[in-house]
Scaffold this motif. Sequence first.
Motif, short mmCIF file in Angstrom:
data_model
loop_
_atom_site.label_atom_id
_atom_site.label_comp_id
_atom_site.label_asym_id
_atom_site.label_seq_id
_atom_site.Cartn_x
_atom_site.Cartn_y
_atom_site.Cartn_z
N PRO A 99 49.32 56.84 30.19
CA PRO A 99 48.75 55.49 30.38
C PRO A 99 47.34 55.58 30.98
O PRO A 99 47.15 56.10 32.07
N GLU A 100 46.41 55.05 30.23
CA GLU A 100 45.04 55.02 30.73
C GLU A 100 44.84 53.68 31.42
O GLU A 100 44.87 52.63 30.78
N ARG A 101 44.63 53.71 32.71
CA ARG A 101 44.57 52.47 33.47
C ARG A 101 43.28 51.69 33.20
O ARG A 101 43.24 50.48 33.40
N HIS A 102 42.24 52.35 32.75
CA HIS A 102 40.98 51.63 32.52
C HIS A 102 40.92 51.01 31.12
O HIS A 102 40.00 50.24 30.83
N ASP A 103 41.88 51.31 30.24
CA ASP A 103 41.87 50.74 28.89
C ASP A 103 42.36 49.29 28.96
O ASP A 103 43.52 49.03 29.28
N ARG A 104 41.50 48.32 28.64
CA ARG A 104 41.83 46.90 28.75
C ARG A 104 42.77 46.44 27.64
O ARG A 104 43.33 45.36 27.72
N ARG A 105 42.90 47.23 26.56
CA ARG A 105 43.79 46.82 25.48
C ARG A 105 45.26 46.95 25.89
O ARG A 105 46.10 46.21 25.42
N LEU A 106 45.57 47.93 26.74
CA LEU A 106 46.95 48.17 27.14
C LEU A 106 47.28 47.55 28.49
O LEU A 106 48.44 47.22 28.76
N ASN A 107 46.30 47.42 29.35
CA ASN A 107 46.54 46.95 30.71
C ASN A 107 45.87 45.60 30.92
O ASN A 107 44.66 45.48 30.85
N HIS A 108 46.69 44.59 31.17
CA HIS A 108 46.17 43.23 31.39
C HIS A 108 46.33 42.91 32.86
O HIS A 108 47.37 42.42 33.28
N PHE A 109 45.30 43.21 33.62
CA PHE A 109 45.36 42.97 35.06
C PHE A 109 45.07 41.52 35.36
O PHE A 109 44.37 40.84 34.61
N ARG A 110 45.60 41.03 36.45
CA ARG A 110 45.35 39.66 36.87
C ARG A 110 43.96 39.60 37.51
O ARG A 110 43.67 40.32 38.46
N VAL A 111 43.11 38.78 36.95
CA VAL A 111 41.73 38.66 37.43
C VAL A 111 41.58 37.30 38.09
O VAL A 111 41.99 36.29 37.52
N TYR A 112 41.05 37.28 39.29
CA TYR A 112 40.87 36.03 40.02
C TYR A 112 39.40 35.63 40.03
O TYR A 112 38.53 36.41 40.43
#
Length: 136
Positions: free
Chosen positions: A103-116
């Motif tokens: 898992p690449e944590r910086h890849d935005r296609r796989l990881n949808h982080f909550r942005v405030y």
Amino acid sequence: TMAARQRDKVVQDEVHQNQILRELYLKELRTQKLYTQYHVNPLRKVHTITRKPMSWHDNLEEPADARFLNLIHHAAQGPRKKYPETQTESQEIGWDSEPLVDPERHDRRLNHFRVYNDITLYKAKMWSLGEEDHRK
């Protein structure tokens, strides 16, 4: 009554009491024998008694058994370290627990982080405090 008074007098005599105690003490010392070597009575039937495994003084002279220690260490390991493949059906679930793709944590296609942003942060704070309380 005279005999009773003499008996009380004899009992209360401290010198006489000390002499009796001294004789008892000397008699005990004469008959006492200190045993330092213990052995089994040859006239009795012998029952073998196993030693206590957790007793430190019973196990002082015994050398460490390498085979036994290896068995203990092997048993303490997890099943994936002990066996190359599953031994039971239930071990198959979760046997290969490592992810197939790293898992690449910086890849935005796989990881949808909550942005405030400003407004979303405000609303999230409202929800965490309980929005129902603020509507009143």
